[in-house]
Design an enzyme around this catalytic site. Structure first.
Site, PDB file in Angstrom:
ATOM      1  N   GLU A 118       0.840  -1.218   0.000  1.00 51.86           N
ATOM      2  CA  GLU A 118       0.000   0.000   0.000  1.00 51.86           C
ATOM      3  C   GLU A 118       0.872   1.264   0.000  1.00 51.86           C
ATOM      4  OE1 GLU A 118      -1.583   1.699   3.531  1.00 51.86           O
ATOM      5  OE2 GLU A 118      -1.177  -0.076   4.734  1.00 51.86           O
ATOM      6  N   LYS A 129      -3.094  -2.021  15.693  1.00 54.05           N
ATOM      7  CA  LYS A 129      -2.650  -1.232  16.847  1.00 54.05           C
ATOM      8  C   LYS A 129      -3.781  -1.105  17.838  1.00 54.05           C
ATOM      9  CE  LYS A 129       0.717   1.768  14.672  1.00 54.05           C
ATOM     10  NZ  LYS A 129       0.639   1.679  13.220  1.00 54.05           N
TER      11      LYS A 129
HETATM   12  N1  PSU Z   1      -2.574   1.403  10.640  1.00 52.89           N
HETATM   13  C1  PSU Z   1      -1.240   1.463  10.751  1.00 52.89           C
HETATM   14  N2  PSU Z   1      -0.512   2.121   9.814  1.00 52.89           N
HETATM   15  C2  PSU Z   1      -1.107   2.712   8.727  1.00 52.89           C
HETATM   16  C3  PSU Z   1      -2.532   2.617   8.595  1.00 52.89           C
HETATM   17  C4  PSU Z   1      -3.213   1.966   9.571  1.00 52.89           C
HETATM   18  O1  PSU Z   1      -0.709   0.932  11.716  1.00 52.89           O
HETATM   19  O2  PSU Z   1      -0.413   3.310   7.886  1.00 52.89           O
HETATM   20  C5  PSU Z   1      -3.210   3.202   7.387  1.00 52.89           C
HETATM   21  C6  PSU Z   1      -3.507   2.104   6.353  1.00 52.89           C
HETATM   22  O3  PSU Z   1      -3.392   2.651   5.070  1.00 52.89           O
HETATM   23  C7  PSU Z   1      -4.961   1.767   6.640  1.00 52.89           C
HETATM   24  C8  PSU Z   1      -5.504   3.132   6.986  1.00 52.89           C
HETATM   25  O4  PSU Z   1      -5.645   1.189   5.550  1.00 52.89           O
HETATM   26  O5  PSU Z   1      -4.476   3.749   7.754  1.00 52.89           O
HETATM   27  C9  PSU Z   1      -6.795   3.054   7.767  1.00 52.89           C
HETATM   28  O6  PSU Z   1      -7.337   4.328   7.887  1.00 52.89           O
HETATM   29  P1  PSU Z   1      -8.810   4.504   8.459  1.00 52.89           P
HETATM   30  O7  PSU Z   1      -8.732   4.099   9.891  1.00 52.89           O
HETATM   31  O8  PSU Z   1      -9.116   5.953   8.263  1.00 52.89           O
HETATM   32  O9  PSU Z   1      -9.695   3.608   7.644  1.00 52.89           O
END
Ligand code: PSU
Ligand code: MN
Length: 301
Positions: free
Chosen positions: A25, A160
Site C-alpha cells: 500500500e 494497533k
Molecule cells: N494502521 C497502521 N498504519 C497505517 C494505517 C493503519 O498501523 O499506515 C493506514 C492504512 O493505510 C490503513 C488506513 O488502511 O491507515 C486506515 O485508515 P482509516 O482508519 O481511516 O480507515
C-alpha cells in the site's frame, strides 16, 4: 483489463509468468511514516521481496490512473508529498480518478486495485479497524468491509491498540473474514506480539496459509483473508510504554476533536512523537517481517 488500471511492465510480466507478486500500500508511505524513513522503508521492502524471489507491486493513484507497480521515483514523490497527497479509501476513488488526481491507497483501496490486477497477496504493517468509542462515533475502517468483499490476502502485524481489538475481531467474524495467526494463537497487537485476544486459527507454515487461501478461492467465497504475523521478539516494544503512549494519543485526538479519515494518521504521528521514534523503528521492522512472509505465501500459491 480495467481501463483505469496501469500494471507496470515488471509486474505484468511476473503475473503472465505465474511468478509470485506481493502488493504493497502507499498510505503507509504518505501518511503512516515520516519522510525520509517512509521512502527508505518502501524501497527496502521492495528489495526484501525481490531477495525472496517475488516481485513487489506498490499500489497508488497517479494522475487519476490506478497503478500496480511504482517506480522508485514515484515512491519518492509520494513519500515527500506526505499528507499533501490524498488518502484514498474506497469511497474516494470516483472523484480522485475522474479529476485525474494523485492518491495514496489505504488497505481497502490497495486490495481493490490488487484484485483488479490479479494479485492475490498484499503485505502491510497494520490494518484499520473498529476504533475505540465506535459505539458512539461509528468510526469503523472501510478496510474491514473490503476484507469482507474482496478476495485478497492481507498479511499484517495485527492491529494497533489505537483500535478496539475485541470489537474489530467481532466485526471480522460477522463479515466472514478468517483471521489467521502465523505461529500464534493470539492476535498480535502490532508493536507487541500478544493482545490477549485469540485468533480463529493458528497456522505455522506459509504452505498451510496458501492452502487455506486456495480452498477459499476454490469454493468461490468472495471474502478476503487476514494473516497476522507477530513482530519479531527483538523488535517488539514494552507493552507498558506503548500502551501509555497510545492512551495519551487517543486522549489528545479526542481533546482536539480529530475525526474521520484524519484520525488514524493523527494517532500514528502522535505515538511516534511520544515514544521518541522507538515506535517507528518497530513499525519498520514489522513491515519487513510481513514482506518476507507474504513473499513465501505468494511463492507457495
Ligand atoms: N494502521 C497502521 N498504519 C497505517 C494505517 C493503519 O498501523 O499506515 C493506514 C492504512 O493505510 C490503513 C488506513 O488502511 O491507515 C486506515 O485508515 P482509516 O482508519 O481511516 O480507515
Ligand atoms: Mn475511520
Amino acid at each position: 483489463m480495467n481501463q483505469y488500471l496501469d500494471i507496470s511492465p515488471e509486474v505484468s510480466q511476473a503475473l503472465a509468468d505465474h511468478k509470485p507478486v506481493v502488493a504493497l500500500e502507499s498510505t503507509i508511505i504518505s501518511h503512516g511514516m515520516p519522510y525520509p524513513q517512509n521512502v527508505e522503508t518502501a524501497l527496502k521492502v521492495n528489495q526484501i521481496i525481490r531477495d525472496c524471489g517475488a516481485v513487489p507491486a506498490t499500489v497508488a493513484i497517479i494522475g487519476g490512473r490506478l497503478k500496480a507497480g511504482l517506480s522508485d521515483e514515484e515512491i519518492e514523490y509520494l513519500g515527500k508529498a506526505g499528507s499533501k497527497v490524498a488518502k484514498v479509501s474506497r469511497r474516494d476513488l470516483p472523484v480522485i480518478v475522474s479529476k485525474g488526481l494523485d492518491g495514496a491507497t489505504t488497505v481497502a483501496t490497495t486490495m481493490i486495485i490488487a484484485h483488479m490486477a490479479g494479485i492475490q497477496v498484499f503485505a502491510t504493517g497494520g490494518i484499520g479497524g473498529v476504533h475505540r468509542g465506535a459505539e458512539t462515533t461509528m468510526d469503523i475502517s472501510a478496510d474491514l468491509e473490503e476484507l469482507a468483499q474482496t478476495p485478497v490476502m492481507v498479511v499484517c502485524a495485527g492491529a494497533k491498540s489505537i483500535l478496539d481489538l475485541g470489537l474489530t475481531l467481532e466485526y471480522l467474524e460477522t463479515k466472514g473474514v478468517p483471521v489467521i495467526g502465523y505461529g500464534t494463537d493470539e492476535l498480535p497487537a502490532f508493536y507487541t506480539r500478544r493482545s490477549g485476544f485469540g485468533v480463529d486459527y493458528q497456522l505455522d507454515t506459509p504452505e498451510e496459509i496458501a492452502g487455506a487461501f486456495r480452498a477459499q478461492r476454490g469454493m468461490g467465497l468472495k471474502t478476503g483473508m487476514l494473516v497476522t504475523n507477530p513482530i519479531p521478539e527483538e523488535f517488539s516494544m514494552d507493552p507498558a510504554v506503548i500502551n501509555k503512549a497510545i492512551d495519551e494519543a487517543v486522549a489528545e485526538a479526542q481533546a482536539q476533536g480529530i475525526h474521520g479519515k484524519a484520525t488514524t494518521p493523527f494517532l500514528l504521528a502522535k505515538i511516534k512523537d511520544i515514544t521518541g521514534g522507538d515506535s517507528l523503528d518497530s513499525n519498520i521492522q514489522l513491515v519487513f517481517n510481513n514482506a518476507r512472509l507474504a513473499s513465501a505465501i505468494a511463492a507457495s500459491l
